[in-house]
Design a protein around this motif. Structure first.
Motif, PDB file in Angstrom:
ATOM      1  N   ARG A  32      51.366  50.759  44.864  1.00  0.00           N
ATOM      2  CA  ARG A  32      50.575  51.814  44.210  1.00  0.00           C
ATOM      3  C   ARG A  32      49.239  52.075  44.903  1.00  0.00           C
ATOM      4  N   LEU A 157      36.662  42.294  46.227  1.00  0.00           N
ATOM      5  CA  LEU A 157      38.003  42.807  45.923  1.00  0.00           C
ATOM      6  C   LEU A 157      38.073  44.330  46.006  1.00  0.00           C
ATOM      7  N   ASP A 161      40.041  46.626  48.672  1.00  0.00           N
ATOM      8  CA  ASP A 161      40.996  47.621  48.196  1.00  0.00           C
ATOM      9  C   ASP A 161      40.774  48.959  48.900  1.00  0.00           C
ATOM     10  N   ARG A 165      43.333  50.650  51.594  1.00  0.00           N
ATOM     11  CA  ARG A 165      43.865  51.985  51.331  1.00  0.00           C
ATOM     12  C   ARG A 165      43.684  52.902  52.548  1.00  0.00           C
ATOM     13  N   ARG A 243      57.349  39.188  47.294  1.00  0.00           N
ATOM     14  CA  ARG A 243      56.251  39.933  46.682  1.00  0.00           C
ATOM     15  C   ARG A 243      55.194  40.223  47.736  1.00  0.00           C
TER      16      ARG A 243
ATOM     17  N   THR B   8      33.000  52.350  45.278  1.00  0.00           N
ATOM     18  CA  THR B   8      33.266  50.929  45.187  1.00  0.00           C
ATOM     19  C   THR B   8      31.995  50.131  44.932  1.00  0.00           C
ATOM     20  N   LEU B  69      38.161  52.200  36.815  1.00  0.00           N
ATOM     21  CA  LEU B  69      39.295  51.572  37.500  1.00  0.00           C
ATOM     22  C   LEU B  69      40.573  52.357  37.242  1.00  0.00           C
ATOM     23  N   HIS B  72      40.435  56.327  38.659  1.00  0.00           N
ATOM     24  CA  HIS B  72      40.533  56.473  40.118  1.00  0.00           C
ATOM     25  C   HIS B  72      41.619  55.587  40.714  1.00  0.00           C
ATOM     26  N   THR B  73      42.497  55.070  39.859  1.00  0.00           N
ATOM     27  CA  THR B  73      43.581  54.164  40.265  1.00  0.00           C
ATOM     28  C   THR B  73      43.136  53.186  41.363  1.00  0.00           C
ATOM     29  N   LEU B  74      42.023  52.504  41.077  1.00  0.00           N
ATOM     30  CA  LEU B  74      41.567  51.501  42.043  1.00  0.00           C
ATOM     31  C   LEU B  74      42.315  50.185  41.811  1.00  0.00           C
ATOM     32  N   ILE B  75      42.252  49.313  42.820  1.00  0.00           N
ATOM     33  CA  ILE B  75      42.931  48.012  42.820  1.00  0.00           C
ATOM     34  C   ILE B  75      44.205  47.980  41.951  1.00  0.00           C
ATOM     35  N   PRO B  76      45.182  48.836  42.287  1.00  0.00           N
ATOM     36  CA  PRO B  76      46.363  48.938  41.431  1.00  0.00           C
ATOM     37  C   PRO B  76      47.054  47.597  41.172  1.00  0.00           C
ATOM     38  N   GLU B  77      47.090  46.759  42.194  1.00  0.00           N
ATOM     39  CA  GLU B  77      47.816  45.494  42.051  1.00  0.00           C
ATOM     40  C   GLU B  77      47.078  44.509  41.138  1.00  0.00           C
ATOM     41  N   SER B  78      45.738  44.504  41.223  1.00  0.00           N
ATOM     42  CA  SER B  78      44.972  43.498  40.479  1.00  0.00           C
ATOM     43  C   SER B  78      44.286  44.074  39.250  1.00  0.00           C
ATOM     44  N   VAL B  82      42.061  42.133  36.457  1.00  0.00           N
ATOM     45  CA  VAL B  82      40.615  42.339  36.357  1.00  0.00           C
ATOM     46  C   VAL B  82      40.234  42.763  34.939  1.00  0.00           C
ATOM     47  N   PHE B 140      36.200  37.759  42.700  1.00  0.00           N
ATOM     48  CA  PHE B 140      36.036  39.042  43.400  1.00  0.00           C
ATOM     49  C   PHE B 140      35.715  38.866  44.878  1.00  0.00           C
ATOM     50  N   LYS B 211      47.826  35.331  42.597  1.00  0.00           N
ATOM     51  CA  LYS B 211      48.316  36.673  42.951  1.00  0.00           C
ATOM     52  C   LYS B 211      47.443  37.328  44.012  1.00  0.00           C
ATOM     53  N   ARG B 212      46.156  36.958  44.003  1.00  0.00           N
ATOM     54  CA  ARG B 212      45.252  37.577  44.982  1.00  0.00           C
ATOM     55  C   ARG B 212      45.403  36.992  46.363  1.00  0.00           C
TER      56      ARG B 212
END
Lengths: 495, 214
Positions: A32, A157, A161, A165, A243, B8, B69, B72-78, B82, B140, B211-212
């Motif tokens: 995403r 982070l 990101d 991107r 993953r 950001t 967040l 603006h669909t930031l850091i979609p994975e985390s 967060v 972070f 996960k990070r």
């Protein structure tokens, strides 16, 4: 008529867009990080640029595997490959368009009796193993320093990101460009020998020759595939195998793009040659193979726990099944085309076994009594010649068959140096090479090898190179030879 | 680069400010408790009002960050992680504010002899909260350091449990009305729950940081 036959190539292009674009943007959209529409737009644009600007490199290799020389043949070969890809995609098997088209071309060779060049086939098969291994290696080489660097830099982070991107957008563009450059040969390669269109000039841009027009059409078909279907195939390979974090997704795209680029770049090849370094064969490789290789590379670098072995096994099955299925389908479809629709799928080719041919073969160490027994015979097709040769002993070995059939193939040329400036792009030839052609003025040759030998006798420039980088130099020599053969070709029945 | 990071950087500042407020909240709670036990009720009430302001400011910041967040669909994975971290650390702050208010309302009488033990409980709980904020910050910027801060948080949480248990045992061993004992127990558990909530944040962090990792 051409446009009708091209439809199957466009179908193949569409399936390539639907399938392989997912490899370029799949990880980015899957995590995403990019919106599908943004990603699809970038990919479409750069696929087209890559195909038209750098598409020529890898297409020569497919032409040498099997010069599909009749439009109906090209149509059927591309159709067989496209059907195989679509069918495997629907069966949710990861599939490689490169493998499908190579399988389909071998199917054409089998059907028409035209011998397969095992040298070229071997090189292509080797890249199927080498390409994922190289992608895995590159991925590891990118991953380990990237991880060390990130641990040291302590980037926030959110900044990470934003950076990822931006880099993903660049990588997707680069990946799409490489995909276009490398894989357009899969889509349109089989049409190159069979179609000729006049040069096209649009809006004062540099004019597009027949091949580039084909590539542009193919690239547009790929773009349509990207927009209409790739959304459904995105993430199937990547997400199921292991993953991925956004950063590893980026590494996968970069590694895969580098591999496609390395196997398509004529510029890189020249650079390596001029420095006396070994080169990579310019072969259409599979983005699916590269992606899987890169993902596994990262999985291994992380300690191999994360790689789903069952999915990997299924992917491996697909890699074996695709070329075989495409070859069978191609063979069956050609049978139908020829016998049911009565379309010409191969241009008739004359073969003559003359004392000169036998002598030429003997000089290359090929002495076969069965061939000598045929001395004085002529054949009007590859299939009939092949039938006349016993399918036992040495003839079970395709390389021998290839040598014999190549030597006996009739390709009449008559050198008329008056045509030189008008018909031949003389800028590609050195002064020595051109002088050699001029010295042969008025002479005729019945076989390609006769012309090659006569040219080699005239000038150093026409002799095959040996030593470092000889492969790339000889490739250029082959291209020059093909140019001359095409320019001075005459109908086979002329004296 | 500036264009790339403008949004950001703004968000980063907001997250940092929010975490500052969580730390401040803990410190104000600690001060408030000291004033309460010393019988300096005016100063205690002033701390309570300040903690209320901190809490509502933190809520406001947290909502802003969450909003940005998502829009603006930031850091979609985390993003999920967060948001979870921000919300669960907000609960720690809320719990501290809620506790202080209950002291203001009920004014429980804590026996003189138990006051040092009660302060020990408060210190351990707030130390857990402070270590938790460090862990969230590290998530972070420096995921490798999260583990150290999480360990510290868990240590303080155990200390707070231990102090709370000792306090309750001593209360119930004293000659007091049962209702008074029950009220003491309630307040001890309330303070301890600040540390428990900090522990919850760390449990989330432990997963999020895996996960990070690349």
């Amino acid at each position: 008529m051409i446009s009708l036959f091209l439809l199957s190539g466009l179908f193949l292009g569409w399936s390539l867009g639907a399938n392989d674009a997912a490899n370029v943007i799949g990880t980015a959209v899957g995590t995403r990080m990019l919106r599908f529409r943004t990603a699809a737009l970038i990919v479409s644009l750069f696929v087209i640029l890559g195909a038209v600007i750098s598409g020529a490199g890898a297409s020569g290799t497919l032409g040498r595997l099997g010069a599909v020389d009749a439009l109906a043949g090209s149509f059927t070969v591309a159709l067989a490959a496209a059907v195989t890809v679509t069918w495997m995609t629907r069966a949710r098997l990861p599939v490689s368009v490169s493998q499908a088209i190579v399988g389909a071309i071998v199917g054409w060779n089998l059907f028409t009796g035209v011998p397969t060049d095992f040298n070229v086939l071997g090189r292509i098969l080797a890249t199927w193993v080498f390409c994922p291994v190289l992608a895995a290696l590159l991925a590891v080489l990118l991953f380990l320093p990237a991880r060390a660097l990130l641990e040291r830099l302590r980037i926030h982070l959110l900044e990470l990101d934003a950076t990822t991107r931006a880099l993903l957008i660049l990588a997707a563009a680069f990946g799409a460009y490489s995909l276009g450059a490398n894989n357009i040969a899969n889509v349109m390669g089989v049409f190159v020998s069979a179609s000729a269109m006049p040069n096209l000039t649009l809006w004062g841009l540099p004019s597009l020759d027949s091949t580039r027009q084909l590539f542009l059409l193919g690239a547009l078909a790929i773009a349509v595939g990207v927009f209409t279907y790739s959304r459904r195939t995105i993430g199937t390979v990547g997400a199921r195998l292991t993953r991925l974090t956004p950063m590893t997704a980026l590494i996968v795209v970069v590694a895969q793009s580098l591999v496609l680029f390395l196997f398509a770049s004529e510029g890189l090849e020249r650079w390596l040659v001029t420095r006396g370094l070994p080169t990579l064969p310019l072969v259409p490789v599979s983005s699916s193979h590269a992606v899987v290789g890169a993902i596994i590379g990262i999985g291994l670098a992380k300690g191999a726990r994360g790689v789903n072995m069952r999915v990997l096994g299924r992917i491996a099955q697909g890699w074996v099944a695709t070329p075989v299925a495409a070859a069978l389908l191609s063979w069956a479809a050609l049978f139908f085309m020829q016998n049911v629709f009565e379309l010409r799928v191969v241009t008739p080719q004359r073969y003559e076994v003359t004392p000169a041919v036998l002598e030429h073969l003997a000089s290359r160490g090929v002495v076969i009594p069965e061939v000598e027994a045929l001395s004085g015979s002529t054949f009007t097709s590859a299939a009939s010649f092949r039938r006349a040769l016993p399918a036992t002993g040495v003839f079970r070995r395709e390389p021998r068959m290839f040598a014999v059939m190549n030597a006996a193939e009739v390709h009449v040329t008559r050198i008329d140096s008056l045509w030189l400036p008008a018909r031949l792009d003389t800028s590609r030839f050195g002064a020595g090479a051109l002088a050699a052609i001029k010295r042969l003025h008025g002479e005729s040759f019945r076989h390609r090898w006769q012309l090659n030998e006569a040219l080699a006798a005239q000038s150093e420039a026409w002799r095959p190179a040996t030593g470092w980088g000889h492969q790339a130099l000889n490739k250029e020599l082959n291209r020059m030879r093909e140019d001359v053969q095409r320019t001075f070709a005459e109908p086979a029945d002329s004296p | 680069m500036d264009i790339l990071f403008r949004r950001t950087r703004h968000l980063e500042r907001q997250i940092d400010e929010y975490l500052d407020l969580v730390v401040q909240g803990g410190l104000v709670f600690k001060q408030g408790m000291r004033y309460y036990l010393a019988g300096r009720y005016d100063e205690f009430e002033e701390r309570l009002a300040r903690l209320d302001r901190i809490e509502s400011k933190a809520d406001e910041l947290r909502r802003g960050v969450e909003n940005e967040l998502y829009t603006h669909t930031l850091i979609p994975e985390s993003r999920g992680d967060v948001l979870g971290l921000l919300e669960s650390s907000d609960k720690v702050l809320n719990q501290a504010a809620f506790n202080l208010k209950e002291y203001s309302i009920e004014r429980p009488a804590i026996p003189e002899s138990l006051r040092p033990l009660f302060l020990e409980l408060v210190d351990a709980a707030i130390a857990a909260q402070e270590a938790m904020v460090l862990a969230v910050r590290a998530y972070f910027r420096n995921p490798a350091a999260v583990r150290d801060h999480v360990t510290k948080t868990l240590f303080n949480e155990t200390e707070s449990d231990r102090a709370g248990e000792r306090f309750r045992r001593e209360v119930f061993a004293m000659d007091l009305e049962l209702s008074h004992k029950a009220q003491m127990r309630h307040f001890a558990l309330r303070v301890d729950s600040v540390a428990d909530l900090a522990e919850d944040v760390c449990d989330r962090l432990a997963i999020a940081v895996i996960k990070r990792s690349l």
